[in-house]
Write a protein that holds these residues in place. Structure first.
Motif, PDB file in Angstrom:
ATOM      1  N   HIS A  11      -1.961 -12.807   0.465  1.00 38.70           N
ATOM      2  CA  HIS A  11      -3.140 -12.572   1.315  1.00 38.70           C
ATOM      3  C   HIS A  11      -4.365 -12.205   0.479  1.00 38.70           C
ATOM      4  CE1 HIS A  11      -0.503 -12.717   4.819  1.00 38.70           C
ATOM      5  NE2 HIS A  11       0.310 -11.881   4.186  1.00 38.70           N
ATOM      6  N   LEU A  12      -4.492 -12.812  -0.677  1.00 41.00           N
ATOM      7  CA  LEU A  12      -5.621 -12.519  -1.559  1.00 41.00           C
ATOM      8  C   LEU A  12      -6.944 -12.782  -0.833  1.00 41.00           C
ATOM      9  CD1 LEU A  12      -6.441 -11.666  -4.428  1.00 41.00           C
ATOM     10  CD2 LEU A  12      -6.374 -14.081  -5.086  1.00 41.00           C
ATOM     11  N   ASN A  13      -7.832 -11.777  -0.924  1.00 46.08           N
ATOM     12  CA  ASN A  13      -9.171 -11.830  -0.310  1.00 46.08           C
ATOM     13  C   ASN A  13      -9.133 -11.857   1.218  1.00 46.08           C
ATOM     14  OD1 ASN A  13     -10.444 -11.880  -2.876  1.00 46.08           O
ATOM     15  ND2 ASN A  13     -10.090 -14.100  -3.010  1.00 46.08           N
ATOM     16  N   GLU A  14      -7.982 -11.481   1.779  1.00 45.28           N
ATOM     17  CA  GLU A  14      -7.859 -11.380   3.227  1.00 45.28           C
ATOM     18  C   GLU A  14      -7.734  -9.911   3.635  1.00 45.28           C
ATOM     19  OE1 GLU A  14      -5.222 -15.516   3.624  1.00 45.28           O
ATOM     20  OE2 GLU A  14      -4.508 -13.646   4.551  1.00 45.28           O
ATOM     21  N   GLU A  15      -8.074  -9.631   4.878  1.00 42.39           N
ATOM     22  CA  GLU A  15      -7.918  -8.276   5.400  1.00 42.39           C
ATOM     23  C   GLU A  15      -6.503  -8.111   5.965  1.00 42.39           C
ATOM     24  OE1 GLU A  15     -11.105  -5.915   7.554  1.00 42.39           O
ATOM     25  OE2 GLU A  15      -9.699  -6.295   9.213  1.00 42.39           O
ATOM     26  N   VAL A  16      -5.837  -7.043   5.557  1.00 41.07           N
ATOM     27  CA  VAL A  16      -4.466  -6.785   6.001  1.00 41.07           C
ATOM     28  C   VAL A  16      -4.341  -5.329   6.433  1.00 41.07           C
ATOM     29  CG1 VAL A  16      -3.465  -8.542   4.482  1.00 41.07           C
ATOM     30  CG2 VAL A  16      -3.651  -6.172   3.685  1.00 41.07           C
ATOM     31  N   THR A  17      -3.293  -5.049   7.197  1.00 40.35           N
ATOM     32  CA  THR A  17      -2.936  -3.676   7.569  1.00 40.35           C
ATOM     33  C   THR A  17      -1.525  -3.391   7.076  1.00 40.35           C
ATOM     34  OG1 THR A  17      -4.350  -3.689   9.531  1.00 40.35           O
ATOM     35  CG2 THR A  17      -2.553  -2.089   9.494  1.00 40.35           C
ATOM     36  N   ILE A  18      -1.356  -2.241   6.428  1.00 39.05           N
ATOM     37  CA  ILE A  18      -0.059  -1.860   5.875  1.00 39.05           C
ATOM     38  C   ILE A  18       0.298  -0.461   6.369  1.00 39.05           C
ATOM     39  CG2 ILE A  18       1.265  -1.411   3.762  1.00 39.05           C
ATOM     40  CD1 ILE A  18      -0.678  -3.283   2.288  1.00 39.05           C
ATOM     41  N   GLY A  19       1.493  -0.297   6.908  1.00 44.80           N
ATOM     42  CA  GLY A  19       2.022   1.021   7.230  1.00 44.80           C
ATOM     43  C   GLY A  19       2.619   1.609   5.968  1.00 44.80           C
ATOM     44  N   CYS A  20       2.152   2.816   5.573  1.00 44.12           N
ATOM     45  CA  CYS A  20       2.581   3.340   4.271  1.00 44.12           C
ATOM     46  C   CYS A  20       2.477   4.862   4.218  1.00 44.12           C
ATOM     47  CB  CYS A  20       1.756   2.698   3.149  1.00 44.12           C
ATOM     48  SG  CYS A  20      -0.022   2.787   3.397  1.00 44.12           S
ATOM     49  N   TRP A  21       2.841   5.397   3.073  1.00 42.23           N
ATOM     50  CA  TRP A  21       2.743   6.825   2.806  1.00 42.23           C
ATOM     51  C   TRP A  21       1.833   7.054   1.608  1.00 42.23           C
ATOM     52  CZ3 TRP A  21       7.267   4.284   3.921  1.00 42.23           C
ATOM     53  CH2 TRP A  21       7.982   4.704   5.052  1.00 42.23           C
ATOM     54  N   LEU A  22       1.220   8.213   1.557  1.00 39.21           N
ATOM     55  CA  LEU A  22       0.369   8.561   0.420  1.00 39.21           C
ATOM     56  C   LEU A  22       1.213   9.213  -0.659  1.00 39.21           C
ATOM     57  CD1 LEU A  22      -2.641   8.780  -0.626  1.00 39.21           C
ATOM     58  CD2 LEU A  22      -2.479  11.187   0.071  1.00 39.21           C
ATOM     59  N   ALA A  23       1.387   8.524  -1.782  1.00 45.64           N
ATOM     60  CA  ALA A  23       2.175   9.077  -2.890  1.00 45.64           C
ATOM     61  C   ALA A  23       1.349  10.056  -3.713  1.00 45.64           C
ATOM     62  CB  ALA A  23       2.689   7.949  -3.778  1.00 45.64           C
ATOM     63  N   ASN A  24       0.059   9.773  -3.874  1.00 46.14           N
ATOM     64  CA  ASN A  24      -0.820  10.616  -4.689  1.00 46.14           C
ATOM     65  C   ASN A  24      -2.252  10.169  -4.430  1.00 46.14           C
ATOM     66  OD1 ASN A  24      -1.578  12.587  -6.467  1.00 46.14           O
ATOM     67  ND2 ASN A  24      -0.665  11.655  -8.279  1.00 46.14           N
ATOM     68  N   LYS A  25      -3.205  10.941  -4.897  1.00 46.77           N
ATOM     69  CA  LYS A  25      -4.607  10.528  -4.738  1.00 46.77           C
ATOM     70  C   LYS A  25      -5.476  11.273  -5.745  1.00 46.77           C
ATOM     71  CE  LYS A  25      -6.182  14.110  -1.597  1.00 46.77           C
ATOM     72  NZ  LYS A  25      -6.773  14.474  -0.323  1.00 46.77           N
ATOM     73  N   ARG A  26      -6.661  10.740  -5.948  1.00 46.15           N
ATOM     74  CA  ARG A  26      -7.729  11.439  -6.669  1.00 46.15           C
ATOM     75  C   ARG A  26      -9.039  10.951  -6.074  1.00 46.15           C
ATOM     76  NH1 ARG A  26      -9.849   8.083 -10.794  1.00 46.15           N
ATOM     77  NH2 ARG A  26      -8.574   6.211 -11.158  1.00 46.15           N
ATOM     78  N   SER A  27     -10.027  11.807  -6.111  1.00 49.35           N
ATOM     79  CA  SER A  27     -11.290  11.431  -5.488  1.00 49.35           C
ATOM     80  C   SER A  27     -12.460  12.110  -6.181  1.00 49.35           C
ATOM     81  CB  SER A  27     -11.285  11.805  -3.997  1.00 49.35           C
ATOM     82  OG  SER A  27     -11.136  13.202  -3.839  1.00 49.35           O
ATOM     83  N   SER A  28     -13.628  11.488  -6.038  1.00 53.32           N
ATOM     84  CA  SER A  28     -14.878  12.071  -6.511  1.00 53.32           C
ATOM     85  C   SER A  28     -15.796  12.180  -5.306  1.00 53.32           C
ATOM     86  CB  SER A  28     -15.495  11.169  -7.581  1.00 53.32           C
ATOM     87  OG  SER A  28     -15.847   9.910  -7.025  1.00 53.32           O
ATOM     88  N   GLY A  29     -17.054  12.382  -5.554  1.00 49.63           N
ATOM     89  CA  GLY A  29     -17.969  12.523  -4.430  1.00 49.63           C
ATOM     90  C   GLY A  29     -18.185  11.242  -3.662  1.00 49.63           C
ATOM     91  N   LYS A  30     -17.975  10.091  -4.308  1.00 49.83           N
ATOM     92  CA  LYS A  30     -18.333   8.831  -3.667  1.00 49.83           C
ATOM     93  C   LYS A  30     -17.190   7.829  -3.540  1.00 49.83           C
ATOM     94  CE  LYS A  30     -23.147   9.107  -5.195  1.00 49.83           C
ATOM     95  NZ  LYS A  30     -24.239   8.425  -5.931  1.00 49.83           N
ATOM     96  N   ILE A  31     -16.028   8.176  -4.100  1.00 48.16           N
ATOM     97  CA  ILE A  31     -14.927   7.211  -4.075  1.00 48.16           C
ATOM     98  C   ILE A  31     -13.593   7.962  -4.072  1.00 48.16           C
ATOM     99  CG2 ILE A  31     -14.810   6.958  -6.597  1.00 48.16           C
ATOM    100  CD1 ILE A  31     -14.329   3.927  -6.101  1.00 48.16           C
ATOM    101  N   ALA A  32     -12.624   7.426  -3.360  1.00 46.90           N
ATOM    102  CA  ALA A  32     -11.274   8.004  -3.318  1.00 46.90           C
ATOM    103  C   ALA A  32     -10.263   6.930  -3.701  1.00 46.90           C
ATOM    104  CB  ALA A  32     -10.972   8.553  -1.929  1.00 46.90           C
ATOM    105  N   PHE A  33      -9.334   7.308  -4.562  1.00 48.61           N
ATOM    106  CA  PHE A  33      -8.273   6.387  -5.000  1.00 48.61           C
ATOM    107  C   PHE A  33      -6.961   6.874  -4.398  1.00 48.61           C
ATOM    108  CE2 PHE A  33     -11.524   6.314  -8.302  1.00 48.61           C
ATOM    109  CZ  PHE A  33     -11.754   4.950  -8.453  1.00 48.61           C
ATOM    110  N   LEU A  34      -6.388   6.085  -3.525  1.00 46.01           N
ATOM    111  CA  LEU A  34      -5.144   6.440  -2.841  1.00 46.01           C
ATOM    112  C   LEU A  34      -3.983   5.644  -3.429  1.00 46.01           C
ATOM    113  CD1 LEU A  34      -6.424   6.294   0.874  1.00 46.01           C
ATOM    114  CD2 LEU A  34      -6.614   8.186  -0.779  1.00 46.01           C
ATOM    115  N   GLN A  35      -2.963   6.348  -3.908  1.00 44.97           N
ATOM    116  CA  GLN A  35      -1.743   5.686  -4.378  1.00 44.97           C
ATOM    117  C   GLN A  35      -0.794   5.576  -3.184  1.00 44.97           C
ATOM    118  OE1 GLN A  35      -2.060   4.492  -7.394  1.00 44.97           O
ATOM    119  NE2 GLN A  35      -4.003   5.619  -7.542  1.00 44.97           N
TER     120      GLN A  35
END
Length: 430
Positions: A11-35
């Protein structure tokens, strides 16, 4: 479109929905990275504040470890990621908020992790080990099906011991004694006399009070048995099978092996044929390497197996062990009745015995003699004796220990990580 992490490449370049869990994360003031993880794999979800509603970004910053979510976003390529893709998130929906998840990214002790095994399984490393295990199981079925074996399921409750040992779990079977199976082999011999080539895959139990990194109380065995097959041909089948498994893991578990830091070149070297030495030669080699404690007629321990394996880059067969240290059903060598037609396959890198196998006794008189020597109950083993009475043929078989093989291919230290819920000497929880 709803999909899974393992399918995002479709599904490259397509919009998808995934049911998942948050393993880890890091964030700054303007961006959040969700593992994110969904059971099929791991992917990074990137949430850019300027590109989403404020409530979505605040949820991305506040969401807690192991909370469950529906994540919607666009699949894009990411060459920096081992996975090769990431998700540009535009929508988050919280399903359930996890509070105070006990396994954090910091270091935890082994006992703590084992007490939380039901949660530890969610980690990327444990996920990788279980995927390797699954691939070995899948490839085993494929190998045996491709070679005309039929799967037969032996019983778990038995009235006798497969190898005549006392390391059995006893239970009461209504008004008679029963045991948890330590091997399906005897029943597989009966199946081989009916179907020619058979294999089983199931749990086995050993009440062995061992705490080594190679031992479990409950473990899984793959046990083929083959009519009209003798010792040397059985060895060829064993090395073809193990080579097939190694190639399958290398070909289909590249991401998992990378996660585990496994040296893939060592796995690529597992190709048939494997070297073979006799027990006599092994004893001599060990004595030359300074193992003065080992004498002819004694079984090898882990240090002995490791020392022998270090002499080879591939797994090595040790054949023709003394009759007195092997099981009652193994056929004597016609040229030397003090040894039997058997072999243990020793894995390299210190992982020990992966396979034990032998040609079985097919002569009724000799088997009756073995019954007497080992004081086996005629009633409990009558059916096994009758296999030699009605159309006996040369036959051989072997058993591969799944967890040791997973440990070897994965490169993990201890077999407790190679089974979802290990049963150890002092562990029955969770």
């Amino acid at each position: 479109m709803k999909t899974t992490i393992s399918k995002v490449s479709e599904h490259l370049n397509e919009e998808v929905t995934i049911g998942c869990w948050l393993a880890n994360k890091r964030s700054s003031g303007k961006i959040a990275f969700l593992q994110l993880r969904d059971g099929t794999g791991f992917i990074q979800g990137v949430v850019v504040k300027a590109a989403v509603d404020e409530e979505v970004f605040q949820l991305a910053k506040s969401i807690t470890q192991e909370s469950s979510v529906y994540v919607t976003g666009t699949v894009v390529e990411d060459t920096r990621s081992p996975f090769g893709y990431e998700l540009q998130v535009n929508q988050l929906e919280l399903i359930h908020e996890a509070v105070d998840f006990p396994i954090t990214p910091k270091e935890h002790g082994t006992e703590f992790l084992m007490d939380h095994r039901h949660l530890w399984l969610r980690s990327k490393r444990q996920h990788a080990v279980m995927k390797v295990r699954n691939e070995i199981i899948r490839a085993s079925y494929e190998f045996f099906n491709n070679n005309d074996f039929i799967k037969i399921d032996p019983p778990i409750l038995t009235g006798s011991a497969a190898e005549g040992t006392t390391e059995l779990f006893h239970t009461q079977y209504f008004d008679e004694e029963a045991y948890l199976s330590q091997s399906g082999q005897l029943y597989m011999e009966a199946a081989a006399m009916a179907f020619g080539k058979v294999f089983s895959f199931g749990p086995t139990f050993r009440a062995e009070k061992s705490k080594t990194r190679r031992h479990l109380i409950e473990f899984w065995m793959i046990e083929p048995e083959m009519a009209f097959v003798e010792h040397d041909e059985s060895l060829e089948i064993q090395e073809q099978y193990v080579s097939y498994l190694a190639k399958a893991v290398v070909d289909n578990c590249q991401l998992e092996l990378d996660t585990l830091g496994r040296d893939v070149e060592k796995l690529k070297n597992i190709t048939a044929p494997f070297p073979r030495i006799t027990y006599d030669e092994a004893v001599k080699l060990l004595q030359e390497k300074g193992f003065d404690d080992i004498k002819w007629g004694e079984d090898f321990g882990s240090p002995h197996e490791t020392a022998i394996a270090e002499m080879y880059e591939k797994p090595v067969f040790i054949t023709h062990y003394p009759k007195n240290i092997k099981a009652f059903y193994m056929k004597p060598d016609p040229t030397n009745e003090d040894v039997v037609l058997c072999a243990d396959l020793i894995a390299p890198e210190g992982y020990g015995e992966i396979i034990g196998g032998s040609q079985r006794i097919d002569d009724l008189t000799l088997m009756q003699q073995r019954y007497d020597e080992h004081k086996l109950s005629g009633d409990a083993y009558l059916w096994y004796l009758e296999l030699r009475k009605y159309g006996s043929v040369p036959h051989a078989g072997f058993g591969l220990g799944l967890e040791r093989t997973v440990a070897w291919f994965s490169g993990v230290e201890h077999v407790r990580e190679t089974i979802p819920f290990p049963r150890l000497l002092n562990r029955l929880y969770p």
